[in-house]
Scaffold this active site. Structure first.
Site, PDB file in Angstrom:
ATOM      1  N   CYS A 388      48.162  58.464  40.429  1.00  0.00           N
ATOM      2  CA  CYS A 388      47.534  59.479  41.269  1.00  0.00           C
ATOM      3  C   CYS A 388      48.481  60.666  41.467  1.00  0.00           C
ATOM      4  CB  CYS A 388      47.066  58.856  42.581  1.00  0.00           C
ATOM      5  SG  CYS A 388      45.708  59.778  43.326  1.00  0.00           S
ATOM      6  N   HIS A 514      43.841  54.469  40.845  1.00  0.00           N
ATOM      7  CA  HIS A 514      44.793  53.504  41.406  1.00  0.00           C
ATOM      8  C   HIS A 514      44.584  52.102  40.825  1.00  0.00           C
ATOM      9  CE1 HIS A 514      46.562  55.929  44.681  1.00  0.00           C
ATOM     10  NE2 HIS A 514      45.411  56.568  44.641  1.00  0.00           N
ATOM     11  N   GLU A 516      46.471  49.644  40.823  1.00  0.00           N
ATOM     12  CA  GLU A 516      47.130  48.572  41.599  1.00  0.00           C
ATOM     13  C   GLU A 516      46.133  47.766  42.439  1.00  0.00           C
ATOM     14  OE1 GLU A 516      47.431  51.813  42.156  1.00  0.00           O
ATOM     15  OE2 GLU A 516      47.780  52.321  44.269  1.00  0.00           O
TER      16      GLU A 516
HETATM   17  N1  GLN Z   1      47.743  64.086  47.419  1.00  0.00           N
HETATM   18  C1  GLN Z   1      47.109  63.954  46.146  1.00  0.00           C
HETATM   19  C2  GLN Z   1      45.635  64.269  46.212  1.00  0.00           C
HETATM   20  O1  GLN Z   1      45.037  64.232  47.270  1.00  0.00           O
HETATM   21  C3  GLN Z   1      47.330  62.564  45.560  1.00  0.00           C
HETATM   22  C4  GLN Z   1      46.652  61.486  46.325  1.00  0.00           C
HETATM   23  C5  GLN Z   1      47.140  60.121  45.963  1.00  0.00           C
HETATM   24  O2  GLN Z   1      48.187  59.965  45.354  1.00  0.00           O
HETATM   25  N2  GLN Z   1      46.429  59.096  46.362  1.00  0.00           N
HETATM   26  O3  GLN Z   1      45.032  64.553  45.203  1.00  0.00           O
END
Ligand code: GLN
Length: 542
Positions: A388, A514, A516
């Site tokens: 992300c 994600h 994970e």
């Molecule tokens: N802050 C970034 C976004 O909102 C990444 C978010 C995250 O890593 N979950 O896109």
């Protein structure tokens, strides 16, 4: 009709109630039952989405995009039943809907009270969760907090009513307590006696007691506890401290016959137990050879729970690759000052790491340190995995250091950048409310031929969960890919970039989702597995 198991805790918090409840779930699944896990959280937040990862730990995201308590991650790692929005019940949700109904006049002029209106709302949510998947046999309801907490009372009262209404063999209470050791090594049962008394004051006689203790309780101690708590001695179990892994706990309970006692209490005929996946996972644990050191370069480093699913997924990947994964937690802001990445991360440096993982995160602090860590991994051919925010960091590094766009950035961190290589989705521009408004939950990504992401998953169609607002800016697609950055997965309509990879690099990959959240000890996430394999291979080459 479904069976219910209410899991409560006493004496103190952090005894591992979530792991105990999940382990029981794993055992019942091993007996062929379909298990649904529900978490009741007494806090007033509607969900965990707005809570700081520093204080509350990770936000766990479900397929349907609920931002929930991290205990749901335990459920996902130990059991395989449906996990959705309905698995998480908070005081905030309960009051929110009762107050809405009151404003709509749906209580027909009655005085709205904790009992019965709040408790009815809790019960109807538990029942809704039990009905969502028609195949559910057993619902395990974990009640957050500790008996005696003011906030838990309505949940325990709802449990009492459901136990009463369901009848003795359809709903039981499992209570987890602590048996502390005092100087001289003596184990003390008094706090447990008091804790069960507190349950009885709530009108609930526990059917099964799980005692957290430093060692396995002996027979006389179990008998003593049973005598003082109105229990059968065969219903007193020990969750002793393990020096292996929490994933051994289902097997520890199995050896004590916890599942047999629970099934008997619930009036379910005993059936064959298949715990082969858990035994073979423990076998892999014991036969791991060697270590790889993985640097986690992030911003919420002080609290282990902040990146809980990421750390667990790394552990699962180690099991899959036959190595121990050692976590080296590095606060990214350290890499912003005079400490060079080479001194901190490199050979002969303080950490000597074999791979770098940049996990998710929000806000500006520490971003430039992450970009430096990514640049260092790219240049030194160190395996890199960006999740992300970690993928966004890869793109920012590419813009700054390969394309020479010095101030390339995400508009999350710099609104005025000349090169907004990561920017807000059109639909997010006007969002003012923070709760539940990101791109959330399950969606499909399609992997390109010849990519590492395709090699990892073994199929083009990938389903993972998202939780972010910002995206790879499409207006830079051409320059990024012409300069060599590989864009290797997209949303099915091709409109959003989901994966970036470094060319001519042993393993450098970032994903916007994600992975994970779906990793299990018995089935590691494919990307985590390949990342750890790359780190292991690099270490061997060196
Ligand atoms: N802050 C970034 C976004 O909102 C990444 C978010 C995250 O890593 N979950 O896109």
């Amino acid at each position: 009709m479904n069976k219910f198991i209410f899991v409560s805790g006493g004496v103190c918090s952090s005894l591992g109630k979530g792991v105990a409840a999940s382990s029981l779930g794993a055992l019942l699944e091993g007996r062929g039952l379909n298990v649904r896990m529900v978490k009741c959280d007494p806090y007033i937040n509607v969900d965990a989405g707005t809570m700081s990862p520093y204080q509350h730990g990770e936000v766990y995201v479900t397929d349907d995009g609920a931002e929930t308590d991290l205990d749901l991650g335990n459920y996902a790692r130990f059991t395989s039943g449906l996990l959705s929005r309905t698995n998480s019940i908070t005081t905030g949700q309960v009051y929110d809907s009762v107050i809405r109904k009151e404003r709509e006049g749906r209580y027909l002029g009655r005085c709205v009270q904790v009992i019965p209106h709040i408790t009815d709302e809790i019960k109807s949510r538990i029942l809704a969760a039990s009905r969502e998947d028609p195949d559910t046999d057993v619902v395990i309801v974990e009640i957050g907090g500790t008996v005696g907490d003011i906030e838990s009372i309505p949940f325990l009262e709802a449990a009492r009513q459901l136990i009463h209404e369901s009848g003795k063999t359809n709903a039981i209470s499992v209570h987890l307590t602590l048996i502390p050791e005092v100087a001289g090594g003596e184990l003390k049962t008094k706090p447990t006696q008091h804790s069960v008394k507190a349950m009885q004051e709530q009108g609930i006689q526990p059917d099964v007691l799980i005692c957290r203790a430093p060692v396995m309780l002996d027979e006389p101690t179990r008998r003593k506890i049973a005598l003082f708590t109105n229990m059968a001695p065969d219903a007193v179990f020990t969750s002793y401290d393990v020096d292996t892994t929490i994933y051994e706990i289902p097997l520890i309970f199995f050896e004590q016959k916890l599942d047999q006692v629970v099934l008997k209490r619930l009036g379910v005929e005993s059936r064959h137990a298949n715990l082969a996946p858990w035994y073979s996972m423990m076998e892999r644990f014991k036969t791991r050879r060697g270590k790889v050191r993985i640097g986690i370069v992030g911003k919420y480093m002080d609290l282990h729970d902040s990146y809980k699913s990421v750390y667990e997924a790394l552990f699962h990947a180690g099991l899959a690759c036959g190595v121990e994964v050692e976590l080296v937690k590095i606060d990214s802001s350290r890499l912003e000052g005079s400490d060079s990445p080479e001194n901190v991360l490199g050979a002969g440096g303080e950490a000597e790491i074999n791979g770098i993982l940049v996990p998710g995160g929000f806000g500006q602090r520490g971003i430039n340190g992450m970009v430096r860590a990514a640049a260092w991994a790219r240049e030194n051919k160190v395996p890199y995995f960006g999740i992300c925010l970690g993928m966004q960091i890869m793109v920012i590094d590419w813009g700054r250091n390969i394309l020479g766009w010095e101030d390339a950035d995400s508009t999350e961190f710099n609104q005025d950048t000349k090169y907004p290589v990561i920017s807000l989705l059109e639909e997010q521009v006007d969002v003012k409310n923070y709760g539940g408004t990101m791109r959330l939950g399950k969606s499909e990504s399609v992997a390109e031929g010849g990519s590492r992401i395709l090699a990892a998953y073994g199929e083009k169609s990938i389903s993972e969960r998202h939780r972010h607002r910002y995206e790879f800016s499409n207006k830079y697609r051409k320059e990024m890919s012409e300069s060599g950055l590989l864009l290797t997965a997209f949303t099915p309509d091709g409109s959003l970039v989901e994966c970036t990879e470094w060319p001519e690099h042993p393993w450098g990959l970032g994903v916007q989702f994600h992975p994970e959240f779906k990793s299990k000890p018995t089935a590691a996430s494919p990307l985590f597995r390949d990342f750890i394999a790359a780190a292991r291979d690099r270490k061997q080459v060196r």
